[in-house]
Design an enzyme around this catalytic site. Structure first.
Site, PDB file in Angstrom:
ATOM      1  N   LEU A 139       2.607 -40.559  47.365  1.00 56.03           N
ATOM      2  CA  LEU A 139       3.901 -40.127  47.879  1.00 56.03           C
ATOM      3  C   LEU A 139       4.439 -39.057  46.935  1.00 56.03           C
ATOM      4  O   LEU A 139       4.199 -39.124  45.724  1.00 56.03           O
ATOM      5  CB  LEU A 139       4.900 -41.296  47.934  1.00 56.03           C
ATOM      6  CG  LEU A 139       4.685 -42.386  48.982  1.00 56.03           C
ATOM      7  CD1 LEU A 139       5.734 -43.484  48.795  1.00 56.03           C
ATOM      8  CD2 LEU A 139       4.752 -41.830  50.398  1.00 56.03           C
ATOM      9  N   ASP A 140       5.172 -38.090  47.485  1.00 58.11           N
ATOM     10  CA  ASP A 140       5.823 -37.109  46.635  1.00 58.11           C
ATOM     11  C   ASP A 140       6.743 -37.819  45.650  1.00 58.11           C
ATOM     12  O   ASP A 140       7.283 -38.897  45.943  1.00 58.11           O
ATOM     13  CB  ASP A 140       6.675 -36.145  47.474  1.00 58.11           C
ATOM     14  CG  ASP A 140       5.834 -35.206  48.314  1.00 58.11           C
ATOM     15  OD1 ASP A 140       4.613 -35.128  48.077  1.00 58.11           O
ATOM     16  OD2 ASP A 140       6.405 -34.552  49.209  1.00 58.11           O
ATOM     17  N   ARG A 141       6.948 -37.184  44.525  1.00 59.69           N
ATOM     18  CA  ARG A 141       7.826 -37.764  43.493  1.00 59.69           C
ATOM     19  C   ARG A 141       9.216 -38.065  44.048  1.00 59.69           C
ATOM     20  O   ARG A 141       9.811 -39.099  43.736  1.00 59.69           O
ATOM     21  CB  ARG A 141       7.929 -36.795  42.314  1.00 59.69           C
ATOM     22  CG  ARG A 141       8.753 -37.309  41.152  1.00 59.69           C
ATOM     23  CD  ARG A 141       8.724 -36.326  39.984  1.00 59.69           C
ATOM     24  NE  ARG A 141       9.464 -36.830  38.838  1.00 59.69           N
ATOM     25  CZ  ARG A 141       9.549 -36.198  37.667  1.00 59.69           C
ATOM     26  NH1 ARG A 141       8.933 -35.031  37.499  1.00 59.69           N
ATOM     27  NH2 ARG A 141      10.247 -36.719  36.670  1.00 59.69           N
TER      28      ARG A 141
END
Length: 312
Positions: A139-141
């Site tokens: 997942l993106d940060r």
């Protein structure tokens, strides 16, 4: 300086990438340094040089060279206690094969440039006796929500097979600008993640990019925004954010692909992060044939923003 070691690959690490194997063996060493060791040929598998993407086989012998480790700072023997407690409380499910986490926004899934502690490093600190912990996907940060971590190499292979066959259904909640139509809005636009804008690597819609498919369905409608339920058929980098902007409905709080003026108005209503949340994961277990479903509630800070929006 750590000593030279020769480690035999066990059955549990069959098929694992050499860089991930080294990251586990050299705990606390940044991934960038691991790749440097591989490029220089200091790491050997069965006496020969190996590239970072190479897969290991049970019975292989890996030569791990001497590595200079930074002197630990006082109290830095493990992840920060507050962060460790935060992740412990964010575990949605755990069994012998799998761990499901409700990842907080702002936390990267793994360490990297300028990031000492990512999700996987913190979890390994929380489970020091676990022989195996690896990310199933990413997942993106800035994105919160459901994240899968395999506790066995066999489980990682099984889930990667499910993903390759399109059997892992990922759903997200995103606040997007404007009003979505009543009917589902499919977006099929190829994405190039190696594009550059003002010298910075970014993701752009391009005919030469990888295929990507997203479907946006409206869940709640507000005066100038829509809470969308998003299904993705592929898992490309920044896919939802780029597809939403491409469709004319950028995601709220997106400082890379979003609308700067709209983001400022939302900040006044309490939005301090990207409004994108991985709300659920579902797949059929290949071994048992049973459906597995995990759900992560919308975080309170995002629900508060919705409460502050003008209703349609």
């Amino acid at each position: 300086m750590s000593p030279v070691r020769h480690v035999e690959v066990g059955a549990g690490s069959e098929g694992q990438r050499i860089d991930n194997f080294l990251a586990r063996e050299l705990k606390g060493i940044p991934k960038a340094r691991v790749h440097r060791l591989l490029r220089r040929g200091e790491v050997r598998v069965n006496g020969g040089r190996v590239r970072s993407g190479a897969r290991l086989t049970a019975g292989d012998t890996v030569r791990i060279p001497p590595v200079k480790q930074d002197a630990p700072r006082q109290g830095s023997g493990g992840p920060p206690q507050k962060l460790a407690q935060q992740l412990e409380c964010a575990i949605l499910h755990e069994d012998k094969r799998l761990l499901v986490l409700n990842k907080p926004s702002g936390l990267a899934v793994h360490s990297g440039s300028g990031i000492q502690w990512g999700v996987i490093e913190v979890l390994r600190g929380l489970r020091p006796d676990a022989p195996y912990l690896e990310l199933v996907h990413r997942l993106d940060r800035e994105t919160s929500g459901c994240l899968l971590i395999a506790k066995r190499r066999s489980e990682l292979r099984r889930l990667h097979g499910v993903i390759r066959e399109g059997g892992l259904e990922k759903r997200y909640l995103a606040l997007v600008q404007g009003r979505l139509p009543r009917h589902p809005l499919p977006v099929e636009a190829r994405l190039d993640r190696n594009a550059r804008q003002q010298g910075e690597r970014t993701v752009q819609v391009s005919t030469s990019g990888q295929t990507a498919r997203s479907i946006f369905r409206r869940s709640e409608v507000f005066a100038d925004a829509t809470l969308a339920d998003v299904w993705i058929g592929t898992g490309r980098t920044h896919q939802i954010r780029v597809h939403a902007a491409h469709a004319g409905h950028p995601v709220a709080g997106d400082d890379r692909y979003g609308d700067e003026q709209w983001n400022r108005r939302l900040k006044a209503k309490g939005l301090r992060r990207l409004f994108l949340h991985a709300s659920s994961l579902q797949w059929q277990d290949p071994e048992s044939g049973h459906d597995r479903l995990f759900h992560a509630e919308l975080p309170a800070e995002l629900r508060t923003v919705l409460d502050a929006l003008d209703e349609s």
